[in-house]
Design an enzyme around this catalytic site. Structure first.
Site, PDB file in Angstrom:
ATOM      1  N   CYS A   2       0.834  -1.198   0.000  1.00  0.00           N
ATOM      2  CA  CYS A   2       0.000   0.000   0.000  1.00  0.00           C
ATOM      3  C   CYS A   2       0.873   1.254   0.000  1.00  0.00           C
ATOM      4  CB  CYS A   2      -0.868   0.046   1.239  1.00  0.00           C
ATOM      5  SG  CYS A   2      -1.909  -1.403   1.422  1.00  0.00           S
ATOM      6  N   TRP A  75      -2.883  -2.464  -1.731  1.00  0.00           N
ATOM      7  CA  TRP A  75      -2.434  -3.766  -2.223  1.00  0.00           C
ATOM      8  C   TRP A  75      -3.142  -4.771  -1.316  1.00  0.00           C
ATOM      9  CZ3 TRP A  75       0.733  -7.844  -0.301  1.00  0.00           C
ATOM     10  CH2 TRP A  75       1.241  -8.699  -1.281  1.00  0.00           C
ATOM     11  N   ASN A 101      -1.166   1.056   5.829  1.00  0.00           N
ATOM     12  CA  ASN A 101      -0.335   0.068   5.129  1.00  0.00           C
ATOM     13  C   ASN A 101       0.154  -0.916   6.187  1.00  0.00           C
ATOM     14  OD1 ASN A 101       1.612  -1.386   3.720  1.00  0.00           O
ATOM     15  ND2 ASN A 101       3.163   0.218   3.922  1.00  0.00           N
ATOM     16  N   GLU A 484      18.967 -15.314 -10.159  1.00  0.00           N
ATOM     17  CA  GLU A 484      18.478 -13.956 -10.392  1.00  0.00           C
ATOM     18  C   GLU A 484      17.893 -13.837 -11.807  1.00  0.00           C
ATOM     19  OE1 GLU A 484      17.643 -11.643  -8.681  1.00  0.00           O
ATOM     20  OE2 GLU A 484      17.653  -9.861  -9.919  1.00  0.00           O
ATOM     21  N   GLU A 491       9.155 -12.993 -12.942  1.00  0.00           N
ATOM     22  CA  GLU A 491       8.337 -11.975 -12.279  1.00  0.00           C
ATOM     23  C   GLU A 491       7.767 -10.931 -13.239  1.00  0.00           C
ATOM     24  OE1 GLU A 491      10.202  -9.444  -9.319  1.00  0.00           O
ATOM     25  OE2 GLU A 491      12.101  -9.529 -10.357  1.00  0.00           O
ATOM     26  N   LYS A 606       6.731  -3.380  -4.437  1.00  0.00           N
ATOM     27  CA  LYS A 606       8.142  -2.990  -4.413  1.00  0.00           C
ATOM     28  C   LYS A 606       8.770  -3.186  -3.036  1.00  0.00           C
ATOM     29  CE  LYS A 606      11.935  -1.220  -6.043  1.00  0.00           C
ATOM     30  NZ  LYS A 606      12.760  -2.175  -6.803  1.00  0.00           N
TER      31      LYS A 606
HETATM   32  C1  F6R Z   1      12.700  -8.846  -7.288  1.00  0.00           C
HETATM   33  C2  F6R Z   1      12.702  -7.954  -6.142  1.00  0.00           C
HETATM   34  C3  F6R Z   1      12.435  -8.543  -4.814  1.00  0.00           C
HETATM   35  C4  F6R Z   1      13.231  -7.796  -3.721  1.00  0.00           C
HETATM   36  C5  F6R Z   1      12.805  -8.292  -2.331  1.00  0.00           C
HETATM   37  C6  F6R Z   1      13.630  -7.657  -1.221  1.00  0.00           C
HETATM   38  O1  F6R Z   1      13.007  -8.173  -8.468  1.00  0.00           O
HETATM   39  O2  F6R Z   1      12.864  -6.768  -6.277  1.00  0.00           O
HETATM   40  O3  F6R Z   1      12.708  -9.900  -4.784  1.00  0.00           O
HETATM   41  O4  F6R Z   1      14.577  -8.012  -3.934  1.00  0.00           O
HETATM   42  O5  F6R Z   1      11.458  -8.007  -2.131  1.00  0.00           O
HETATM   43  O6  F6R Z   1      13.491  -6.270  -1.241  1.00  0.00           O
HETATM   44  P1  F6R Z   1      14.535  -5.330  -0.518  1.00  0.00           P
HETATM   45  O7  F6R Z   1      15.818  -5.474  -1.242  1.00  0.00           O
HETATM   46  O8  F6R Z   1      13.947  -3.967  -0.601  1.00  0.00           O
HETATM   47  O9  F6R Z   1      14.658  -5.836   0.901  1.00  0.00           O
END
Ligand code: F6R
Length: 611
Positions: A2, A75, A101, A484, A491, A606
């Site tokens: 969210c 979300w 959120n 990766e 995704e 994100k």
């Molecule tokens: C995939 C992606 C996610 C993040 C994961 C961790 O492309 O972006 O797998 O890597 O959600 O996020 P952070 O790095 O912000 O802890």
């Protein structure tokens, strides 16, 4: 996740809220809404399921006027994405609204109690409970009512309340990010910094347990958990050096491509001031070298793409330091009983610095007495603030949901960390340091040369557009890169992709390989290339199409592969960084070719601030 935005000041709140929700759209959402106290002192709520355009259509001739309001992108967690479940949510009196959120874990018993007391609910959300709970405690002071209500609430949340009769907003957080943007005669609240960069670069970053009264000319910070209140004047104002320009698409169709093309600069910025041309590494860590010298083991902990960086980190740090290094998925680390010694170093890797499981793993590490080090991209993020020391990845704001430039920066920082630790521990002779430094210094221009070959990678993507499955293989340092590559492809393009340590495929999964199955084999590690080639033969014998990635100058590959991608030759620890770039572009062009929304893939968010 969210997105939250709120405003109090003298400009029209409605258009600002909608514009800022656009900035937050990258977090992932499935409905949106705003509430404004209009010039007649009434609360006006407008919301719509689906994309923001739906809300914008609704508001086109109907924008509520008023200079205080809240906005939200939802979300879905509790209840499907509908008009009713979209935020803001209201109490029975129609005077109070809330946006949230996170997750209210005890919402069911609270809801039952409130219903028994006569409150009427309209949605299936956990958030609506908050509106009714505050209504119950409200006696003419919104902040006091929220404070009392939050004592009863369990969960992880960031929220904002607004009352139609009071000229201020109330924000609070517990384990979910929330920031206050400081203006002149106006103030803002948002889930993250990039959302507000067009208005300010000065922020209060809220801590867990903070409850804040935000008016146009005053900000009062208090706490809703036990402990002394911390006044805003004692709060450190974070001045952020990101610019609004960095958050724009700069003419690219998608943020993801823009961010991929920024990678040469990201590597440059991440090594600048830390790696001298002669190869001296300076990291300015808050923990002492003595602490780092004493470490007997290293644990690298993260989620998703950042976890793949941790596996790479495990391979290189073990080799550089001769120490046991573990790479852990944060959501597992926090719930098992990890053996962590007070002399261990626990490294938390996170682009956002807010991922709930990684943050909780940091707490676990601290409870076990270990030294913690954050590798993160967001200044002032929770993981950065709560770790003993921070190493920033200077990737700039990453907006596309699929992480690209942050990953490259994480790998680069892990290499710098390895070099630094090997220096202070007196073991730098374990690797050919000179060659590695040379490779790192040349990396931006090597990535540039790969970016110039986009047509070639697009050509590969065109060959898998109609495939349902794709496999990625790699050994040693190429194994995390295979993971990766597979994650990026699945995704954003929704092609089912899996990665395997190359030697592992024949232990089961090879049953799925059939005539035409695409297999991407990453073979940058020359010490194991013959071994991986044997695995390539195995899939070729089952008529797989093999795309091989190798260092330029490697002989005898083309006869085994359908297509061969030659990468600029560099130090073997740098090669995996190089191999990542074509895989990102393969995923990007596959998603584009299949008509997918590259920046906002379905179901994804994100910054994952819930468990
Ligand atoms: C995939 C992606 C996610 C993040 C994961 C961790 O492309 O972006 O797998 O890597 O959600 O996020 P952070 O790095 O912000 O802890």
């Amino acid at each position: 996740m969210c997105g939250i935005v709120s405003y109090v000041g003298s400009m029209e709140a409605g258009p600002f809220l909608v514009e800022t929700l656009e900035n937050l759209a990258y977090r992932g959402y499935d409905s949106a809404g705003i509430a404004v106290v209009n010039s007649s002192g009434e609360l006006v709520i407008e919301k719509a399921p689906g994309k923001l355009e739906e809300l914008e259509k609704l508001l086109a001739n109907n924008m509520p006027t008023g200079t205080m309001g809240v906005g939200h992108t939802r979300w879905a967690t509790h209840g499907v994405p509908t008009y009713i479940n979209a935020h803001p949510h209201m109490d029975c009196s129609g005077n109070i609204v809330v946006i949230q959120n996170g997750i209210i874990e005890n919402y069911l018993p609270l809801k039952e109690k409130l219903i028994a007391e006569g409150h009427q609910f309209v949605s299936q959300t956990d958030t609506e409970v908050l509106a009714h709970l505050v209504e119950k405690h409200y006696q003419g002071d919104l902040k006091e009512a929220v404070k009392k209500a939050l004592v009863e609430v369990q969960g992880s949340f960031a929220l904002v309340f607004m009352h139609k009769d009071e000229r201020y907003l109330v924000a609070a957080r517990m384990n979910a990010p929330l920031i206050i943007g400081l203006g002149y005669g106006e103030n803002y609240i948002a889930s993250d910094i990039p959302a507000l960069l067009s208005k300010t670069n000065k922020f209060y970053i809220l801590n867990n347990g903070d409850i804040v009264k935000v008016a146009e000319d005053i900000i009062e910070v208090d706490t809703f958990v036990d402990g002394p209140p911390i006044s805003a004047s004692n709060r450190h104002i974070s001045i952020v050096d990101w610019t609004v320009e960095e958050t724009s698409k700069k003419g690219y169709q998608y943020y993801m491509l823009k961010e991929i093309t920024e990678q040469p600069r990201v590597v440059h910025n991440t090594t600048k001031g830390r790696l001298s041309p002669k190869g001296d590494v300076k990291l300015d860590l808050a923990v002492t070298d003595e602490h780092l010298r004493r470490a007997k083991r290293i644990h690298l902990v993260a989620c998703g793409t950042a976890y793949h960086a941790c596996i790479y980190g495990k391979y290189i740090l073990e080799e550089m330091l001769g120490l046991p290094v573990a790479a852990d998925i944060a959501s597992e680390f926090r719930y098992r009983k990890p053996v962590v010694h007070p002399r261990d170093l626990v490294v938390l890797v996170s682009q956002s610095g807010e991922t709930a499981d990684t943050l909780a793993s940091l707490d676990t590490a601290r409870e076990l007495g270990a030294t913690s080090l954050a590798i993160t991209n967001v200044q002032g993020s929770s993981i950065a603030r709560h770790s003993d020391s921070v190493l920033y990845t200077y990737a700039g704001p990453e907006i596309a949901v699929a992480s690209t430039k942050a990953f490259i920066a994480q790998l680069t920082v892990l290499l710098l960390l390895g070099l630094y630790l090997s220096d202070i521990r007196g073991v730098s002779s374990k690797i050919d340091r000179k060659q590695l430094i040379k490779g790192l210094n040349r990396l931006p221009s090597d990535i540039d040369s790969l970016l110039a070959r986009q047509e070639e990678f697009k050509g590969l993507a065109d060959q898998i557009l109609d495939d349902e499955h794709c496999y990625f293989l790699g050994r040693n340092l190429d194994e995390p890169i295979a993971r990766e590559g597979a994650l990026k492809l699945k995704e954003i393009s929704y092609i089912h992709a899996e990665a395997y340590a190359a030697g592992e495929l024949k232990h089961g999964t090879i049953a799925l390989v059939e005539d035409g199955t695409p297999v991407v084999a990453i073979m940058t590690q020359e010490s194991v290339i013959e071994k991986t080639l044997s695995n390539v033969q195995e899939v070729r014998a089952r008529q797989a199409r093999v795309f091989g990635l190798v260092c330029e100058g490697t002989q005898g590959i083309e006869e085994h592969c359908t297509s061969t991608i030659y990468l600029p030759r560099s130090h073997r620890m740098v090669m995996p960084i190089m191999a990542t770039v074509p895989l990102q572009l393969l995923a990007y062009y596959a998603a584009l070719g299949r008509g997918c929304d590259v920046d906002q893939p379905r179901n994804l968010a994100k910054s994952v601030t819930v468990e």
